[in-house]
Design a protein around this motif. Structure first.
Motif, short mmCIF file in Angstrom:
data_model
loop_
_atom_site.label_atom_id
_atom_site.label_comp_id
_atom_site.label_asym_id
_atom_site.label_seq_id
_atom_site.Cartn_x
_atom_site.Cartn_y
_atom_site.Cartn_z
N VAL A 159 0.82 -1.21 0.00
CA VAL A 159 0.00 0.00 0.00
C VAL A 159 0.86 1.26 0.00
N THR A 160 1.96 1.29 0.74
CA THR A 160 2.80 2.50 0.74
C THR A 160 3.55 2.63 -0.59
N HIS A 161 3.92 1.50 -1.17
CA HIS A 161 4.53 1.53 -2.52
C HIS A 161 3.56 2.17 -3.51
N LYS A 162 2.29 1.79 -3.43
CA LYS A 162 1.29 2.33 -4.35
C LYS A 162 1.08 3.82 -4.12
N LEU A 163 1.01 4.24 -2.85
CA LEU A 163 0.81 5.66 -2.55
C LEU A 163 1.96 6.51 -3.09
N ILE A 164 3.18 6.05 -2.92
CA ILE A 164 4.34 6.79 -3.41
C ILE A 164 4.35 6.82 -4.93
N GLN A 165 4.02 5.71 -5.53
CA GLN A 165 3.95 5.66 -7.01
C GLN A 165 2.89 6.63 -7.53
N GLN A 166 1.74 6.68 -6.88
CA GLN A 166 0.69 7.61 -7.31
C GLN A 166 1.15 9.05 -7.18
N ALA A 167 1.87 9.36 -6.11
CA ALA A 167 2.38 10.72 -5.93
C ALA A 167 3.33 11.09 -7.05
N GLU A 168 4.21 10.17 -7.39
CA GLU A 168 5.19 10.45 -8.43
C GLU A 168 4.51 10.60 -9.79
#
Length: 350
Positions: free
Chosen positions: A285-294
């Motif tokens: 989930v944190t990987h996805k959140l960071i990817q979405q931010a980028e």
């Protein structure tokens, strides 16, 4: 050696509060990393948040101490002579023992979720040290200035953790605001150098470019940090840590200059290094959140040691607003997860 707080607290309630934080360049604040590498001037950048942790002291039975915290199981009262420093509240028992009080009840409450990687336990510790300092003043002792609060809080936590503790969480809680910390543990008198990056106006502006979210998954930093330290001390990841340190210095300058795209770019750069040297800091989930931010043109990073906990992002206001909608959609199915309503907190412990 010990004195009762019951009478001192019978007619008044003593309380204190301190802010949590997000960070860039964390782990460099651990002495076993920073001390051998003082030549590169290791730094951590952190941002105090308006998510406050509060400590309230109330009278209790003489000879006994009680500590409780929202989100943690009750442990019951303990005799001052046998306080368990190795228990879930051991850090707080050790702090009470240091100040030499008994006959008090300590209640801890926080605006942030428990185990959210926002420095919660260290923030509670700083608030407790401040509250006990206020209590000590009622007993006729001298108050602790901020530098001494930081010194006592760090030394206590480092002692209870057997030397595996950093100092940045306590530093943000004590001083508040947005700071770049240079760690110089070899300097006996001045083990850190604090550089405030933004004034009150700049902090308000940064708040508009900042987004913090809780993943809904709790984290435990001690296990994660131990593995990172082993990799660093062996030399396997040291070059990556040095590169991250360079990036954090440039990020500090970008914040000073209010260059939000540049700040987002640098946060992405640090995250790229972190993916290599601290891959276990990310969960799906944190990987996805960071990817979405980028993908939105922002930069994002896990808070603290990651492996759950919280994620924070930087970017232009329009992009942050769009990212907020995206993150809300991602987090809505996860129990306890969500955007944390907060801003930069200019004041430290009080």
């Amino acid at each position: 050696m010990f004195s009762s707080a019951r009478e001192l607290l019978s007619h008044r309630r003593v309380e204190a509060s301190a802010p949590c934080r997000v960070d860039s360049g964390g782990t460099w604040d651990i002495r076993s990393m920073a001390l051998p590498m003082e030549g590169i001037q290791p730094v951590t950048l952190n941002i105090a948040l308006s998510l406050m942790t509060r400590v309230v002291l109330s009278p209790f039975e003489d000879g006994m101490v009680s500590v409780s915290s929202e989100g943690f199981p009750e442990t019951g009262p303990h005799d001052i002579k046998t306080l368990p420093f190795d228990s879930s509240f051991g850090l707080f028992y050790a702090t009470i023992s240091y100040f030499g009080f008994h006959g008090l009840d300590v209640r801890i409450a926080s605006d942030s979720p428990s185990k959210a990687a926002l420095g919660g336990s260290s923030t509670a510790l700083v608030a407790l040290v401040k509250a006990l300092s206020k209590l000590a003043v009622l007993a006729g002792r001298a108050p602790l200035p901020r530098r001494n609060i930081l010194h006592v809080a760090y030394q206590l936590e480092d002692a209870v953790s057997s030397g595996k503790c950093g100092i940045q969480d306590q530093a943000a809680a004590v001083f508040g605001g947005v700071n770049l910390w240079r760690w110089q543990f070899g300097n006996r008198r001045v083990p850190y150098e604090r550089t405030p990056l933004l004034d009150r106006k700049g902090q308000r502006e940064l708040s508009r470019h900042l987004l913090v979210a809780f993943s809904g998954k709790s984290h435990v930093s001690a296990r994660i940090n131990q593995e990172w330290l082993r990799s660093f001390l062996s030399g396997r990841t040291r070059a990556g840590w040095i590169e991250a340190n360079r990036i954090v210095r440039r990020l500090a300058q970008a914040l000073i200059d209010s260059k939000w795209d540049r700040a987002a770019e640098l946060l992405r750069e640090e995250m790229a290094v972190r993916r290599d040297i601290t891959p276990d800091a990310l969960i799906p989930v944190t990987h996805k959140l960071i990817q979405q931010a980028e993908e939105e043109g922002c930069g994002a990073r896990f808070a603290g040691a990651g492996a759950g906990g919280s994620v924070w992002a930087l970017g232009k206001k329009r992009r942050i607003e769009e990212l907020k909608t995206t993150w809300q959609s991602t987090l809505s199915p996860i129990r306890g997860a969500g955007i944390l309503d907060c801003w930069v907190e200019p004041k430290g412990v009080r």
